[in-house]
Design a protein around this motif. Sequence first.
Motif, PDB file in Angstrom:
ATOM      1  N   ASN A   1      30.067 -28.141  29.650  1.00 54.17           N
ATOM      2  CA  ASN A   1      29.244 -26.931  29.585  1.00 54.17           C
ATOM      3  C   ASN A   1      29.759 -25.909  28.561  1.00 54.17           C
ATOM      4  N   VAL A   2      30.150 -26.408  27.377  1.00 52.25           N
ATOM      5  CA  VAL A   2      30.614 -25.519  26.318  1.00 52.25           C
ATOM      6  C   VAL A   2      29.422 -24.818  25.660  1.00 52.25           C
ATOM      7  N   HIS A   3      29.719 -23.818  24.857  1.00 47.00           N
ATOM      8  CA  HIS A   3      28.669 -23.027  24.203  1.00 47.00           C
ATOM      9  C   HIS A   3      28.048 -23.749  23.007  1.00 47.00           C
ATOM     10  N   LYS A   4      28.900 -24.388  22.177  1.00 49.11           N
ATOM     11  CA  LYS A   4      28.391 -25.011  20.951  1.00 49.11           C
ATOM     12  C   LYS A   4      29.301 -26.148  20.512  1.00 49.11           C
ATOM     13  N   VAL A   5      28.674 -27.184  19.937  1.00 48.71           N
ATOM     14  CA  VAL A   5      29.421 -28.312  19.371  1.00 48.71           C
ATOM     15  C   VAL A   5      28.926 -28.565  17.951  1.00 48.71           C
ATOM     16  N   TYR A   6      29.851 -28.516  17.004  1.00 48.85           N
ATOM     17  CA  TYR A   6      29.566 -28.919  15.636  1.00 48.85           C
ATOM     18  C   TYR A   6      29.954 -30.388  15.506  1.00 48.85           C
ATOM     19  N   GLY A   7      29.126 -31.176  14.825  1.00 43.11           N
ATOM     20  CA  GLY A   7      29.442 -32.588  14.622  1.00 43.11           C
ATOM     21  C   GLY A   7      29.250 -32.984  13.173  1.00 43.11           C
ATOM     22  N   PHE A   8      30.162 -33.820  12.671  1.00 45.78           N
ATOM     23  CA  PHE A   8      30.126 -34.272  11.281  1.00 45.78           C
ATOM     24  C   PHE A   8      30.158 -35.795  11.235  1.00 45.78           C
ATOM     25  N   GLU A   9      29.240 -36.371  10.477  1.00 40.17           N
ATOM     26  CA  GLU A   9      29.174 -37.831  10.333  1.00 40.17           C
ATOM     27  C   GLU A   9      28.677 -38.149   8.926  1.00 40.17           C
ATOM     28  N   ILE A  10      29.406 -38.995   8.233  1.00 46.47           N
ATOM     29  CA  ILE A  10      29.080 -39.307   6.842  1.00 46.47           C
ATOM     30  C   ILE A  10      28.040 -40.421   6.718  1.00 46.47           C
ATOM     31  N   GLN A  11      27.965 -41.342   7.686  1.00 47.81           N
ATOM     32  CA  GLN A  11      27.037 -42.471   7.602  1.00 47.81           C
ATOM     33  C   GLN A  11      25.648 -42.042   8.096  1.00 47.81           C
ATOM     34  N   ARG A  12      24.678 -42.080   7.218  1.00 47.24           N
ATOM     35  CA  ARG A  12      23.328 -41.566   7.504  1.00 47.24           C
ATOM     36  C   ARG A  12      22.690 -42.213   8.733  1.00 47.24           C
ATOM     37  N   ASP A  13      22.716 -43.542   8.825  1.00 48.56           N
ATOM     38  CA  ASP A  13      22.063 -44.210   9.950  1.00 48.56           C
ATOM     39  C   ASP A  13      22.731 -43.867  11.280  1.00 48.56           C
ATOM     40  N   VAL A  14      24.051 -43.805  11.292  1.00 40.99           N
ATOM     41  CA  VAL A  14      24.794 -43.438  12.510  1.00 40.99           C
ATOM     42  C   VAL A  14      24.472 -41.987  12.862  1.00 40.99           C
ATOM     43  N   PHE A  15      24.470 -41.130  11.866  1.00 41.65           N
ATOM     44  CA  PHE A  15      24.158 -39.711  12.059  1.00 41.65           C
ATOM     45  C   PHE A  15      22.775 -39.544  12.688  1.00 41.65           C
ATOM     46  N   GLU A  16      21.764 -40.186  12.115  1.00 39.56           N
ATOM     47  CA  GLU A  16      20.382 -40.045  12.605  1.00 39.56           C
ATOM     48  C   GLU A  16      20.251 -40.521  14.045  1.00 39.56           C
ATOM     49  N   SER A  17      20.854 -41.659  14.341  1.00 42.80           N
ATOM     50  CA  SER A  17      20.782 -42.218  15.691  1.00 42.80           C
ATOM     51  C   SER A  17      21.434 -41.286  16.713  1.00 42.80           C
TER      52      SER A  17
ATOM     53  N   GLN B   1      19.783 -38.920  19.844  1.00 39.76           N
ATOM     54  CA  GLN B   1      20.203 -39.078  21.230  1.00 39.76           C
ATOM     55  C   GLN B   1      20.763 -37.797  21.835  1.00 39.76           C
ATOM     56  N   LEU B   2      21.492 -37.012  21.031  1.00 41.56           N
ATOM     57  CA  LEU B   2      22.220 -35.856  21.562  1.00 41.56           C
ATOM     58  C   LEU B   2      21.684 -34.517  21.077  1.00 41.56           C
ATOM     59  N   ASP B   3      20.537 -34.523  20.424  1.00 38.30           N
ATOM     60  CA  ASP B   3      19.991 -33.261  19.921  1.00 38.30           C
ATOM     61  C   ASP B   3      19.814 -32.294  21.085  1.00 38.30           C
ATOM     62  N   ASP B   4      20.411 -31.140  20.953  1.00 38.53           N
ATOM     63  CA  ASP B   4      20.478 -30.171  22.034  1.00 38.53           C
ATOM     64  C   ASP B   4      20.610 -28.803  21.380  1.00 38.53           C
ATOM     65  N   GLN B   5      20.173 -27.768  22.050  1.00 40.01           N
ATOM     66  CA  GLN B   5      20.286 -26.426  21.465  1.00 40.01           C
ATOM     67  C   GLN B   5      21.736 -26.006  21.263  1.00 40.01           C
ATOM     68  N   LYS B   6      22.671 -26.709  21.898  1.00 38.30           N
ATOM     69  CA  LYS B   6      24.087 -26.382  21.770  1.00 38.30           C
ATOM     70  C   LYS B   6      24.776 -27.162  20.645  1.00 38.30           C
ATOM     71  N   THR B   7      24.040 -28.029  19.933  1.00 41.36           N
ATOM     72  CA  THR B   7      24.655 -28.854  18.901  1.00 41.36           C
ATOM     73  C   THR B   7      24.208 -28.453  17.503  1.00 41.36           C
ATOM     74  N   CYS B   8      25.126 -28.586  16.568  1.00 41.41           N
ATOM     75  CA  CYS B   8      24.867 -28.380  15.138  1.00 41.41           C
ATOM     76  C   CYS B   8      25.472 -29.582  14.425  1.00 41.41           C
ATOM     77  N   PHE B   9      24.634 -30.526  14.031  1.00 41.74           N
ATOM     78  CA  PHE B   9      25.116 -31.756  13.409  1.00 41.74           C
ATOM     79  C   PHE B   9      24.888 -31.723  11.903  1.00 41.74           C
ATOM     80  N   TYR B  10      25.850 -32.282  11.158  1.00 42.63           N
ATOM     81  CA  TYR B  10      25.776 -32.298   9.706  1.00 42.63           C
ATOM     82  C   TYR B  10      26.102 -33.687   9.181  1.00 42.63           C
ATOM     83  N   ASN B  11      25.276 -34.174   8.277  1.00 44.65           N
ATOM     84  CA  ASN B  11      25.460 -35.484   7.664  1.00 44.65           C
ATOM     85  C   ASN B  11      26.326 -35.356   6.408  1.00 44.65           C
ATOM     86  N   VAL B  12      27.546 -34.878   6.621  1.00 43.57           N
ATOM     87  CA  VAL B  12      28.534 -34.722   5.547  1.00 43.57           C
ATOM     88  C   VAL B  12      29.898 -35.093   6.119  1.00 43.57           C
TER      89      VAL B  12
END
Length: 175
Positions: free
Chosen positions: A40-56, A60-71
């Motif tokens: 139950n944290v406030h925010k999670v930043y996530g970084f992933e370089i592989q486009r297909d892994v990032f998109e998948s 699955q985890l898209d949430d108002q508490k997440t900020c994901f970046y494909n870098v």
Amino acid sequence: MKSMVDLSHEFLKPVLHKQAICVDATLGQGKDTYFFLSQNVHKVYGFEIQRDVFESTKEQLDDQKTCFYNVGHEHMEEYIHEEVDAIIFNFGYFPHGDHGITTQSSSSVSAVRQALKLLKVKGRMALVMYPHESGQEEAKCMEEFLKTQTSIQVQKIQNLLVDHCPYLLLIEKRR
């Protein structure tokens, strides 16, 4: 015995609270992000370089508490502009993907250097090292870098009876 990832989660747990800002620096399938969200944290930043892994994972985890970046994680300072409570890295390659795409010593050390700047005092960081053939140099460089840092405490946890197995570097920022 518990896995290194499970041990890393136990280490990070004490700094996770409702207002905690966290970083999953090697997103992969999002297991660490899922762990942070389950606390139950406030925010999670996530970084992933592989486009297909990032998109998948984003799907699955898209949430108002997440900020994901494909870098790559070595760009985190460009995207995170607030202090962070907890950070986790799982170095190496994505087990269910192209094993030829691995984290690299220079970008990994750069990412950890940036992460240390972002980490709050008393904040915690877990580095899960996988010293497979191409990861041995990365592990060596990471340890050498961490030994030069004066604002942290570091513990190393490893299986004494198995060579070249995953191990943990647990970091707490002192000042």
